[in-house]
Design a protein around this motif. Structure first.
Motif, PDB file in Angstrom:
ATOM      1  N   GLY A  54       0.788  -1.227   0.000  1.00 42.43           N
ATOM      2  CA  GLY A  54       0.000   0.000   0.000  1.00 42.43           C
ATOM      3  C   GLY A  54       0.817   1.271   0.000  1.00 42.43           C
ATOM      4  O   GLY A  54       0.263   2.365   0.066  1.00 42.43           O
ATOM      5  N   GLU A  55       2.141   1.159  -0.077  1.00 44.95           N
ATOM      6  CA  GLU A  55       3.003   2.332  -0.124  1.00 44.95           C
ATOM      7  C   GLU A  55       3.723   2.381  -1.471  1.00 44.95           C
ATOM      8  O   GLU A  55       3.891   1.358  -2.125  1.00 44.95           O
ATOM      9  N   THR A  56       4.125   3.570  -1.856  1.00 46.61           N
ATOM     10  CA  THR A  56       4.928   3.736  -3.067  1.00 46.61           C
ATOM     11  C   THR A  56       6.098   4.655  -2.752  1.00 46.61           C
ATOM     12  O   THR A  56       6.038   5.442  -1.801  1.00 46.61           O
ATOM     13  N   ILE A  57       7.143   4.516  -3.532  1.00 50.06           N
ATOM     14  CA  ILE A  57       8.257   5.456  -3.471  1.00 50.06           C
ATOM     15  C   ILE A  57       8.640   5.796  -4.907  1.00 50.06           C
ATOM     16  O   ILE A  57       8.287   5.078  -5.851  1.00 50.06           O
ATOM     17  N   SER A  58       9.375   6.880  -5.067  1.00 48.71           N
ATOM     18  CA  SER A  58       9.834   7.280  -6.402  1.00 48.71           C
ATOM     19  C   SER A  58      11.138   6.561  -6.746  1.00 48.71           C
ATOM     20  O   SER A  58      11.832   6.051  -5.866  1.00 48.71           O
ATOM     21  N   TYR A  59      11.455   6.585  -8.032  1.00 53.10           N
ATOM     22  CA  TYR A  59      12.738   6.030  -8.463  1.00 53.10           C
ATOM     23  C   TYR A  59      13.889   6.798  -7.803  1.00 53.10           C
ATOM     24  O   TYR A  59      14.898   6.209  -7.419  1.00 53.10           O
ATOM     25  N   ALA A  60      13.705   8.121  -7.634  1.00 53.86           N
ATOM     26  CA  ALA A  60      14.740   8.937  -6.993  1.00 53.86           C
ATOM     27  C   ALA A  60      14.933   8.519  -5.534  1.00 53.86           C
ATOM     28  O   ALA A  60      16.066   8.426  -5.054  1.00 53.86           O
ATOM     29  N   MET A  61      13.830   8.254  -4.843  1.00 50.51           N
ATOM     30  CA  MET A  61      13.935   7.818  -3.442  1.00 50.51           C
ATOM     31  C   MET A  61      14.587   6.439  -3.358  1.00 50.51           C
ATOM     32  O   MET A  61      15.407   6.189  -2.479  1.00 50.51           O
ATOM     33  N   LEU A  62      14.232   5.556  -4.285  1.00 51.06           N
ATOM     34  CA  LEU A  62      14.855   4.232  -4.306  1.00 51.06           C
ATOM     35  C   LEU A  62      16.357   4.361  -4.532  1.00 51.06           C
ATOM     36  O   LEU A  62      17.153   3.663  -3.893  1.00 51.06           O
ATOM     37  N   ALA A  63      16.747   5.283  -5.413  1.00 48.91           N
ATOM     38  CA  ALA A  63      18.177   5.508  -5.659  1.00 48.91           C
ATOM     39  C   ALA A  63      18.871   5.958  -4.375  1.00 48.91           C
ATOM     40  O   ALA A  63      19.972   5.505  -4.058  1.00 48.91           O
ATOM     41  N   GLN A  64      18.231   6.836  -3.615  1.00 47.63           N
ATOM     42  CA  GLN A  64      18.806   7.267  -2.339  1.00 47.63           C
ATOM     43  C   GLN A  64      18.902   6.100  -1.360  1.00 47.63           C
ATOM     44  O   GLN A  64      19.885   5.970  -0.632  1.00 47.63           O
ATOM     45  N   ASN A  65      17.887   5.236  -1.367  1.00 43.86           N
ATOM     46  CA  ASN A  65      17.865   4.105  -0.438  1.00 43.86           C
ATOM     47  C   ASN A  65      18.979   3.097  -0.695  1.00 43.86           C
ATOM     48  O   ASN A  65      19.325   2.320   0.187  1.00 43.86           O
ATOM     49  N   VAL A  66      19.508   3.095  -1.929  1.00 46.63           N
ATOM     50  CA  VAL A  66      20.613   2.180  -2.245  1.00 46.63           C
ATOM     51  C   VAL A  66      21.943   2.938  -2.356  1.00 46.63           C
ATOM     52  O   VAL A  66      22.885   2.459  -2.988  1.00 46.63           O
ATOM     53  N   ASP A  67      21.976   4.126  -1.729  1.00 46.22           N
ATOM     54  CA  ASP A  67      23.194   4.940  -1.661  1.00 46.22           C
ATOM     55  C   ASP A  67      23.739   5.326  -3.027  1.00 46.22           C
ATOM     56  O   ASP A  67      24.951   5.353  -3.257  1.00 46.22           O
ATOM     57  N   ASN A  68      22.831   5.628  -3.948  1.00 45.86           N
ATOM     58  CA  ASN A  68      23.212   6.072  -5.284  1.00 45.86           C
ATOM     59  C   ASN A  68      22.244   7.190  -5.690  1.00 45.86           C
ATOM     60  O   ASN A  68      21.447   7.021  -6.599  1.00 45.86           O
ATOM     61  N   PRO A  69      22.291   8.345  -4.978  1.00 46.10           N
ATOM     62  CA  PRO A  69      21.255   9.362  -5.125  1.00 46.10           C
ATOM     63  C   PRO A  69      21.058   9.906  -6.537  1.00 46.10           C
ATOM     64  O   PRO A  69      19.964  10.373  -6.860  1.00 46.10           O
ATOM     65  N   LYS A  70      22.068   9.832  -7.379  1.00 48.54           N
ATOM     66  CA  LYS A  70      21.912  10.321  -8.753  1.00 48.54           C
ATOM     67  C   LYS A  70      21.604   9.187  -9.727  1.00 48.54           C
ATOM     68  O   LYS A  70      21.495   9.411 -10.920  1.00 48.54           O
ATOM     69  N   GLY A  71      21.443   7.986  -9.206  1.00 48.92           N
ATOM     70  CA  GLY A  71      21.286   6.817 -10.074  1.00 48.92           C
ATOM     71  C   GLY A  71      19.858   6.369 -10.282  1.00 48.92           C
ATOM     72  O   GLY A  71      19.594   5.169 -10.341  1.00 48.92           O
ATOM     73  N   PHE A  72      18.916   7.310 -10.420  1.00 54.62           N
ATOM     74  CA  PHE A  72      17.522   6.881 -10.586  1.00 54.62           C
ATOM     75  C   PHE A  72      17.302   6.104 -11.871  1.00 54.62           C
ATOM     76  O   PHE A  72      16.472   5.209 -11.924  1.00 54.62           O
ATOM     77  N   ARG A  73      18.078   6.391 -12.911  1.00 55.68           N
ATOM     78  CA  ARG A  73      17.945   5.598 -14.149  1.00 55.68           C
ATOM     79  C   ARG A  73      18.481   4.181 -13.941  1.00 55.68           C
ATOM     80  O   ARG A  73      17.935   3.209 -14.453  1.00 55.68           O
ATOM     81  N   ALA A  74      19.558   4.075 -13.174  1.00 55.59           N
ATOM     82  CA  ALA A  74      20.137   2.752 -12.894  1.00 55.59           C
ATOM     83  C   ALA A  74      19.173   1.904 -12.068  1.00 55.59           C
ATOM     84  O   ALA A  74      19.015   0.712 -12.324  1.00 55.59           O
ATOM     85  N   VAL A  75      18.495   2.525 -11.085  1.00 58.02           N
ATOM     86  CA  VAL A  75      17.549   1.735 -10.294  1.00 58.02           C
ATOM     87  C   VAL A  75      16.311   1.388 -11.122  1.00 58.02           C
ATOM     88  O   VAL A  75      15.738   0.313 -10.961  1.00 58.02           O
ATOM     89  N   ALA A  76      15.923   2.277 -12.027  1.00 61.49           N
ATOM     90  CA  ALA A  76      14.795   1.964 -12.919  1.00 61.49           C
ATOM     91  C   ALA A  76      15.148   0.767 -13.801  1.00 61.49           C
ATOM     92  O   ALA A  76      14.319  -0.124 -14.023  1.00 61.49           O
ATOM     93  N   ASN A  77      16.391   0.741 -14.282  1.00 58.58           N
ATOM     94  CA  ASN A  77      16.841  -0.381 -15.091  1.00 58.58           C
ATOM     95  C   ASN A  77      16.867  -1.674 -14.277  1.00 58.58           C
ATOM     96  O   ASN A  77      16.448  -2.732 -14.737  1.00 58.58           O
ATOM     97  N   ALA A  78      17.336  -1.594 -13.028  1.00 58.34           N
ATOM     98  CA  ALA A  78      17.355  -2.768 -12.145  1.00 58.34           C
ATOM     99  C   ALA A  78      15.936  -3.244 -11.861  1.00 58.34           C
ATOM    100  O   ALA A  78      15.676  -4.447 -11.793  1.00 58.34           O
ATOM    101  N   ASN A  79      15.002  -2.299 -11.693  1.00 55.18           N
ATOM    102  CA  ASN A  79      13.591  -2.662 -11.523  1.00 55.18           C
ATOM    103  C   ASN A  79      13.110  -3.506 -12.697  1.00 55.18           C
ATOM    104  O   ASN A  79      12.428  -4.512 -12.520  1.00 55.18           O
TER     105      ASN A  79
END
Length: 199
Positions: free
Chosen positions: A130-155
């Protein structure tokens, strides 16, 4: 390795109709333990051989000479460890789709992913029902704050759809973003969990 597929049927209360679809699941015994290694969307006109990358699995799990077998759900044998795991995964998936389960309790193997992908997939498991987070927040959660494209690709490479809840990651502007299974499925899954998003 045992592979099966299930046709999904969701609860009628969701805000959108569940799209006609099925999931392909695979389990394999690793170090004496049956683990789920694949749960991916199967398109209506797609065969399991098209959907699953057997060459990658064969290389990773040293399957050369071993049997990779597709077994229909109705023929799965609960006395076989790999098949019992698939039956358990199917039961939990049905409970989730009926609104009776919020988290999965299954042994998973994500070792097909790179270390970074595995880190992202682990972070996805921390996003609650029931919760959502942004790709940017996910990038921060994996200690890669500028890597939102990389986390989107991993998704997009997540081998265990729904179970590892990549559908809970949306764009920063509140729109759905992408989803390997198709946006209709992502919208349905989020609606099932009580989340509404803009397309």
């Amino acid at each position: 390795m045992i592979i099966t597929s299930i046709v999904l049927a969701g609860k009628g209360q969701a805000q959108v109709a569940f799209p006609q679809s099925s999931l392909l699941m695979a389990s394999h015994t690793i170090d004496g333990t049956a683990k789920l290694i694949c749960c991916t969307w199967l398109l209506a006109d797609e065969s399991w051989q098209d959907s699953i990358k057997l060459s990658t699995l064969t290389k990773r799990y040293n399957l050369a000479g071993l049997k990779v077998e597709f077994i229909s759900v109705q023929q799965l044998d609960p006395s076989n460890l790999e098949q019992q795991l698939l039956l358990t995964a199917i039961a939990q998936m049905q409970q989730y789709l009926q609104g009776e389960r919020q988290a999965f309790d299954l042994p998973l193997d994500t070792s097909l992913g790179t270390p970074f992908q595995q880190k992202v997939w682990q972070a996805l498991l921390d996003i609650k029902y029931g919760e959502t987070i942004s790709y940017a927040m996910l990038a921060q959660n994996v200690d890669n704050p500028k890597g939102f494209r990389a986390v989107a690709n991993a998704n997009g490479k997540n081998p265990l759809s729904i179970i590892i809840p990549c559908h809970r990651v949306i764009a920063s502007d509140g729109k759905l973003g992408g989803y390997t299974g198709g946006l209709d499925k992502k919208q349905y899954l989020l609606a099932l969990e009580g989340v509404s998003c803009r397309l």
